[in-house]
Design a protein around this motif. Structure first.
Motif, PDB file in Angstrom:
ATOM      1  N   TRP A  12       1.746  29.802  -4.177  1.00 57.18           N
ATOM      2  CA  TRP A  12       2.353  28.561  -4.121  1.00 57.18           C
ATOM      3  C   TRP A  12       3.041  28.110  -3.015  1.00 57.18           C
ATOM      4  CZ3 TRP A  12       1.097  24.917  -7.615  1.00 57.18           C
ATOM      5  CH2 TRP A  12       0.689  25.315  -9.061  1.00 57.18           C
ATOM      6  N   THR A  13       2.941  26.803  -2.409  1.00 56.86           N
ATOM      7  CA  THR A  13       4.073  26.652  -1.195  1.00 56.86           C
ATOM      8  C   THR A  13       4.719  25.328  -1.849  1.00 56.86           C
ATOM      9  OG1 THR A  13       2.093  24.980  -0.482  1.00 56.86           O
ATOM     10  CG2 THR A  13       2.192  27.082   0.639  1.00 56.86           C
ATOM     11  N   PHE A  14       5.827  25.177  -1.245  1.00 55.59           N
ATOM     12  CA  PHE A  14       6.883  24.108  -1.742  1.00 55.59           C
ATOM     13  C   PHE A  14       7.096  23.013  -0.766  1.00 55.59           C
ATOM     14  CE2 PHE A  14       7.003  27.742  -4.484  1.00 55.59           C
ATOM     15  CZ  PHE A  14       7.350  27.267  -5.788  1.00 55.59           C
ATOM     16  N   TRP A  15       7.303  21.822  -0.820  1.00 54.10           N
ATOM     17  CA  TRP A  15       7.490  21.092   0.077  1.00 54.10           C
ATOM     18  C   TRP A  15       8.849  19.959  -0.470  1.00 54.10           C
ATOM     19  CZ3 TRP A  15       3.983  20.515   4.042  1.00 54.10           C
ATOM     20  CH2 TRP A  15       2.978  21.589   4.151  1.00 54.10           C
ATOM     21  N   GLN A  16       9.377  19.616   0.436  1.00 53.84           N
ATOM     22  CA  GLN A  16      10.580  18.652   0.273  1.00 53.84           C
ATOM     23  C   GLN A  16       9.990  17.116   0.335  1.00 53.84           C
ATOM     24  OE1 GLN A  16      14.285  18.952  -0.779  1.00 53.84           O
ATOM     25  NE2 GLN A  16      13.263  16.981  -1.777  1.00 53.84           N
ATOM     26  N   LEU A  17       9.977  16.383  -0.729  1.00 50.51           N
ATOM     27  CA  LEU A  17       9.276  14.940  -0.617  1.00 50.51           C
ATOM     28  C   LEU A  17      10.625  14.165  -0.636  1.00 50.51           C
ATOM     29  CD1 LEU A  17       6.881  13.109  -1.071  1.00 50.51           C
ATOM     30  CD2 LEU A  17       7.480  13.190  -3.461  1.00 50.51           C
ATOM     31  N   PHE A  18      10.720  13.143   0.377  1.00 52.01           N
ATOM     32  CA  PHE A  18      11.910  12.240   0.637  1.00 52.01           C
ATOM     33  C   PHE A  18      11.447  10.764   0.066  1.00 52.01           C
ATOM     34  CE2 PHE A  18      12.110  15.566   3.704  1.00 52.01           C
ATOM     35  CZ  PHE A  18      13.322  15.823   3.643  1.00 52.01           C
ATOM     36  N   ALA A  19      10.595  10.562  -0.733  1.00 57.51           N
ATOM     37  CA  ALA A  19      10.208   9.388  -1.408  1.00 57.51           C
ATOM     38  C   ALA A  19       9.638   9.582  -2.843  1.00 57.51           C
ATOM     39  CB  ALA A  19       8.727   8.755  -0.414  1.00 57.51           C
ATOM     40  N   LEU A  20       9.578   8.515  -3.530  1.00 52.64           N
ATOM     41  CA  LEU A  20       9.549   8.539  -4.940  1.00 52.64           C
ATOM     42  C   LEU A  20       8.007   9.110  -5.135  1.00 52.64           C
ATOM     43  CD1 LEU A  20      10.557   4.919  -5.954  1.00 52.64           C
ATOM     44  CD2 LEU A  20      11.776   7.170  -6.127  1.00 52.64           C
ATOM     45  N   PRO A  21       7.892  10.201  -5.970  1.00 45.45           N
ATOM     46  CA  PRO A  21       6.946  10.961  -6.329  1.00 45.45           C
ATOM     47  C   PRO A  21       6.003  10.060  -7.322  1.00 45.45           C
ATOM     48  CG  PRO A  21       8.621  11.835  -7.354  1.00 45.45           C
ATOM     49  CD  PRO A  21       9.092  10.724  -6.724  1.00 45.45           C
ATOM     50  N   PHE A  22       4.650   9.708  -7.023  1.00 46.63           N
ATOM     51  CA  PHE A  22       3.891   9.001  -8.243  1.00 46.63           C
ATOM     52  C   PHE A  22       3.350  10.052  -9.151  1.00 46.63           C
ATOM     53  CE2 PHE A  22      -0.204   7.562  -9.758  1.00 46.63           C
ATOM     54  CZ  PHE A  22       0.052   6.340  -9.825  1.00 46.63           C
ATOM     55  N   GLY A  23       3.547   9.772 -10.307  1.00 42.15           N
ATOM     56  CA  GLY A  23       3.371  10.540 -11.461  1.00 42.15           C
ATOM     57  C   GLY A  23       4.576  10.853 -12.427  1.00 42.15           C
ATOM     58  N   LEU A  24       5.671  10.346 -12.026  1.00 46.52           N
ATOM     59  CA  LEU A  24       6.954  10.514 -12.857  1.00 46.52           C
ATOM     60  C   LEU A  24       7.349   9.214 -13.516  1.00 46.52           C
ATOM     61  CD1 LEU A  24       9.143  12.820 -10.869  1.00 46.52           C
ATOM     62  CD2 LEU A  24       7.474  13.566 -12.394  1.00 46.52           C
ATOM     63  N   LYS A  46       0.888  -1.201  -0.010  1.00 47.38           N
ATOM     64  CA  LYS A  46       0.039  -0.133  -0.048  1.00 47.38           C
ATOM     65  C   LYS A  46       0.920   1.116  -0.039  1.00 47.38           C
ATOM     66  CE  LYS A  46      -3.750  -1.909   0.319  1.00 47.38           C
ATOM     67  NZ  LYS A  46      -5.011  -2.039  -0.703  1.00 47.38           N
ATOM     68  N   ARG A  47       0.463   2.142  -0.800  1.00 48.15           N
ATOM     69  CA  ARG A  47       1.290   3.450  -0.799  1.00 48.15           C
ATOM     70  C   ARG A  47       2.701   2.993  -1.207  1.00 48.15           C
ATOM     71  NH1 ARG A  47      -2.700   4.094   2.508  1.00 48.15           N
ATOM     72  NH2 ARG A  47      -3.938   5.894   2.429  1.00 48.15           N
ATOM     73  N   ALA A  48       2.956   2.179  -2.074  1.00 48.77           N
ATOM     74  CA  ALA A  48       4.212   1.606  -2.420  1.00 48.77           C
ATOM     75  C   ALA A  48       5.284   2.676  -2.452  1.00 48.77           C
ATOM     76  CB  ALA A  48       4.302   0.662  -3.492  1.00 48.77           C
ATOM     77  N   PHE A  49       5.085   3.376  -3.578  1.00 45.65           N
ATOM     78  CA  PHE A  49       6.233   4.630  -3.783  1.00 45.65           C
ATOM     79  C   PHE A  49       6.714   5.498  -2.819  1.00 45.65           C
ATOM     80  CE2 PHE A  49       5.017   5.193  -8.667  1.00 45.65           C
ATOM     81  CZ  PHE A  49       5.292   3.821  -8.897  1.00 45.65           C
ATOM     82  N   ARG A  50       5.882   5.754  -1.722  1.00 43.65           N
ATOM     83  CA  ARG A  50       6.105   6.378  -0.493  1.00 43.65           C
ATOM     84  C   ARG A  50       6.940   5.708   0.408  1.00 43.65           C
ATOM     85  NH1 ARG A  50       4.830   9.611  -3.399  1.00 43.65           N
ATOM     86  NH2 ARG A  50       3.194  11.390  -3.356  1.00 43.65           N
ATOM     87  N   GLN A  51       7.073   4.268   0.252  1.00 44.04           N
ATOM     88  CA  GLN A  51       8.131   3.498   1.127  1.00 44.04           C
ATOM     89  C   GLN A  51       9.313   3.288   0.494  1.00 44.04           C
ATOM     90  OE1 GLN A  51       6.489  -0.387   2.116  1.00 44.04           O
ATOM     91  NE2 GLN A  51       4.451   0.090   1.474  1.00 44.04           N
ATOM     92  N   ILE A  52       9.692   4.003  -0.719  1.00 37.80           N
ATOM     93  CA  ILE A  52      10.995   4.063  -1.462  1.00 37.80           C
ATOM     94  C   ILE A  52      11.514   5.320  -1.132  1.00 37.80           C
ATOM     95  CG2 ILE A  52      12.339   3.361  -3.124  1.00 37.80           C
ATOM     96  CD1 ILE A  52      10.420   1.085  -2.119  1.00 37.80           C
ATOM     97  N   SER A  53      12.640   5.701  -0.467  1.00 37.65           N
ATOM     98  CA  SER A  53      13.353   6.775  -0.559  1.00 37.65           C
ATOM     99  C   SER A  53      14.114   7.205  -1.877  1.00 37.65           C
ATOM    100  CB  SER A  53      14.276   6.875   0.771  1.00 37.65           C
ATOM    101  OG  SER A  53      15.440   6.056   0.669  1.00 37.65           O
ATOM    102  N   VAL A  54      14.258   8.594  -1.798  1.00 37.24           N
ATOM    103  CA  VAL A  54      15.160   9.116  -2.886  1.00 37.24           C
ATOM    104  C   VAL A  54      16.515   9.339  -2.627  1.00 37.24           C
ATOM    105  CG1 VAL A  54      15.377  11.244  -4.459  1.00 37.24           C
ATOM    106  CG2 VAL A  54      12.912  10.438  -3.762  1.00 37.24           C
ATOM    107  N   ARG A  55      17.408   9.296  -3.346  1.00 38.49           N
ATOM    108  CA  ARG A  55      18.696   9.347  -3.261  1.00 38.49           C
ATOM    109  C   ARG A  55      18.911  10.743  -2.866  1.00 38.49           C
ATOM    110  NH1 ARG A  55      22.541   6.997  -7.875  1.00 38.49           N
ATOM    111  NH2 ARG A  55      23.591   9.047  -7.211  1.00 38.49           N
ATOM    112  N   GLU A  56      19.860  11.068  -1.847  1.00 39.28           N
ATOM    113  CA  GLU A  56      20.052  12.301  -1.371  1.00 39.28           C
ATOM    114  C   GLU A  56      20.542  13.291  -2.450  1.00 39.28           C
ATOM    115  OE1 GLU A  56      22.659  14.670   1.814  1.00 39.28           O
ATOM    116  OE2 GLU A  56      22.353  12.378   2.070  1.00 39.28           O
TER     117      GLU A  56
END
Length: 146
Positions: free
Chosen positions: A120-132, A92-102
């Motif tokens: 616009w607000t900006f956020w740092q995502l640390f997991a794989l973003p769904f949609g790419l 469940k929410r698989a991409f969110r379980q995989i971290s992005v390389r620094e």
């Protein structure tokens, strides 16, 4: 995810022009749930990605074939301590379980429009973003990296 931040924050962290924002939006699904998507297509991120490799997804038959091969090698039935076991687990929410390389974090800054402040607000995502499109290949590398 960490934030919200303004553009100045990411200009300080990654340098002016050294980061890329991915616009996020919601998709209302048929089962009445909402899925948040990173718009790689709308912010041309997907156009900037080239994939030189293909993924190959094995079917469940690979487990049966592997069991037959092991049985032939052993020359005995796969029973008791040699019993073959397998399972399938849907993440469940698989991409969110995989971290992005620094060193790739600069490419997964999420841009969200706030209707209340009209900014616009900006956020740092640390997991794989769904949609790419590159995320599918990166996710499928998981089993190799375990």
């Amino acid at each position: 995810m960490e934030g919200p931040f303004d553009q100045r924050h990411f200009n300080r962290v990654y340098g002016v022009g050294g980061w890329r924002a991915i616009v996020r939006f919601c998709v209302h699904q048929a089962d009445d749930t909402i899925r948040v998507i990173g718009g790689g297509k709308s912010c041309i991120t997907n156009d900037c990605i080239s994939l030189l490799e293909r993924i190959h997804c094995c079917c469940l038959g690979i487990a049966v074939s592997s069991a037959q091969f092991i049985r032939r090698l052993l020359g005995a039935d796969l029973q008791d301590q040699r019993a073959f076991q397998m399972s399938v687990h849907d993440m469940k929410r698989a991409f969110r379980q995989i971290s992005v390389r620094e060193d790739h974090l600069r490419f997964v800054v999420i841009a969200v429009f706030c209707p209340t402040s009209q900014e616009w607000t900006f956020w740092q995502l640390f997991a794989l973003p769904f949609g790419l499109k590159a995320v599918v290949n990166e996710f499928n590398r998981l089993s190799v990296n375990l």
